[in-house]
Design a protein around this motif. Structure first.
Motif, PDB file in Angstrom:
ATOM      1  N   PHE A 147       0.827  -1.205   0.000  1.00  0.00           N
ATOM      2  CA  PHE A 147       0.000   0.000   0.000  1.00  0.00           C
ATOM      3  C   PHE A 147       0.861   1.255   0.000  1.00  0.00           C
ATOM      4  CE2 PHE A 147      -2.308   3.308   2.346  1.00  0.00           C
ATOM      5  CZ  PHE A 147      -3.448   3.406   1.560  1.00  0.00           C
ATOM      6  N   VAL A 148       1.830   1.279   0.902  1.00  0.00           N
ATOM      7  CA  VAL A 148       2.695   2.445   1.063  1.00  0.00           C
ATOM      8  C   VAL A 148       3.552   2.674  -0.182  1.00  0.00           C
ATOM      9  CG1 VAL A 148       4.731   3.224   2.356  1.00  0.00           C
ATOM     10  CG2 VAL A 148       2.719   2.432   3.570  1.00  0.00           C
ATOM     11  N   SER A 149       4.138   1.620  -0.722  1.00  0.00           N
ATOM     12  CA  SER A 149       5.015   1.790  -1.884  1.00  0.00           C
ATOM     13  C   SER A 149       4.242   2.286  -3.101  1.00  0.00           C
ATOM     14  CB  SER A 149       5.758   0.489  -2.207  1.00  0.00           C
ATOM     15  OG  SER A 149       4.870  -0.539  -2.564  1.00  0.00           O
ATOM     16  N   SER A 150       3.012   1.828  -3.266  1.00  0.00           N
ATOM     17  CA  SER A 150       2.192   2.332  -4.380  1.00  0.00           C
ATOM     18  C   SER A 150       1.909   3.821  -4.204  1.00  0.00           C
ATOM     19  CB  SER A 150       0.873   1.556  -4.461  1.00  0.00           C
ATOM     20  OG  SER A 150       1.127   0.218  -4.782  1.00  0.00           O
ATOM     21  N   GLY A 151       1.606   4.210  -2.984  1.00  0.00           N
ATOM     22  CA  GLY A 151       1.374   5.634  -2.714  1.00  0.00           C
ATOM     23  C   GLY A 151       2.632   6.460  -2.917  1.00  0.00           C
ATOM     24  N   CYS A 152       3.770   5.922  -2.503  1.00  0.00           N
ATOM     25  CA  CYS A 152       5.034   6.650  -2.665  1.00  0.00           C
ATOM     26  C   CYS A 152       5.409   6.794  -4.139  1.00  0.00           C
ATOM     27  CB  CYS A 152       6.155   5.966  -1.881  1.00  0.00           C
ATOM     28  SG  CYS A 152       6.044   6.284  -0.099  1.00  0.00           S
ATOM     29  N   ILE A 153       5.107   5.789  -4.939  1.00  0.00           N
ATOM     30  CA  ILE A 153       5.351   5.905  -6.384  1.00  0.00           C
ATOM     31  C   ILE A 153       4.476   7.021  -6.953  1.00  0.00           C
ATOM     32  CG2 ILE A 153       5.030   4.763  -8.625  1.00  0.00           C
ATOM     33  CD1 ILE A 153       7.568   3.899  -7.241  1.00  0.00           C
ATOM     34  N   GLY A 154       3.226   7.100  -6.502  1.00  0.00           N
ATOM     35  CA  GLY A 154       2.346   8.185  -6.937  1.00  0.00           C
ATOM     36  C   GLY A 154       2.886   9.550  -6.528  1.00  0.00           C
ATOM     37  N   LEU A 155       3.339   9.671  -5.274  1.00  0.00           N
ATOM     38  CA  LEU A 155       3.950  10.918  -4.811  1.00  0.00           C
ATOM     39  C   LEU A 155       5.190  11.253  -5.625  1.00  0.00           C
ATOM     40  CD1 LEU A 155       3.905  10.808  -0.890  1.00  0.00           C
ATOM     41  CD2 LEU A 155       2.773  12.461  -2.355  1.00  0.00           C
TER      42      LEU A 155
END
Length: 191
Positions: A147-155
């Protein structure tokens, strides 16, 4: 000594030209001739350093992987378990490799390399999160990382798209706040 400087300068010019072209089109549509013209060098100079464009890409990716491993190194030791320090180190590494990030996260980027970086992050972060969140199960930690890594890629894509104008530490703080507090972070940032 002067020869070493020329080699480094040639490699930098080749890398810059290649990554600029990779932002515009996929590697399959890029030629060595185009890279040389963009870099202002002769083909012989290119071939003195690289076998082909895929060798160039591989070397750039290997350097980035080494830099990311170095940024994540404290996770494997007991130097820090503070997630903000870890996230800041990752975003600083990415900012230092802004040209590569811009190319791989763009429309013609190398998704396989993104997956490789995420896997490196997963290996390190799962260990660190397990130390930091001792009551969480390995299953929960794995899902949290996805979850976090997908969000960080988006950021990261947004940050790169905006020209990386904000400091890496600001993006890291934002990522950590979102990870730890979710949407309630928006309420805290408005106060």
């Amino acid at each position: 000594m002067k020869s070493d400087h020329r080699v480094r300068m040639s490699q930098r010019m080749i890398r810059r030209a290649f990554l600029d072209l990779l932002k515009k089109k996929p590697i399959q549509n890029i030629t060595v001739k185009e890279v040389c013209e963009e870099a202002g060098i002769h083909r012989g100079t290119f071939y003195a350093h690289y076998k082909d464009l895929y060798d160039l890409l591989h070397q750039i990716e290997a350097e980035m992987t080494k830099n990311l491993e170095s940024a994540l190194g404290p996770l494997l030791s007991c130097e820090t378990t503070d997630p903000l320090q870890i996230t800041t180190a990752v975003f600083q590494c990415l900012q230092e490799n802004a040209d590569l990030c811009s190319a791989i996260l763009g429309n013609h980027g190398e998704e396989e390399f993104v997956r490789k970086l995420l896997e490196i992050g997963r290996e390190h972060c799962v260990k660190a999160y397990s130390k930091y969140y001792q009551n969480a199960s390995p299953f929960e930690i794995e899902y949290f990382y996805v979850f976090v890594s997908s969000g960080c890629i988006g950021l990261l894509r947004k940050w790169v798209g905006d020209g990386m104008l904000l400091p890496a530490s600001t993006i890291a703080q934002m990522a950590e706040a979102l990870m730890l507090h979710g949407i309630t972070w928006l309420n805290a940032s408005n106060q």
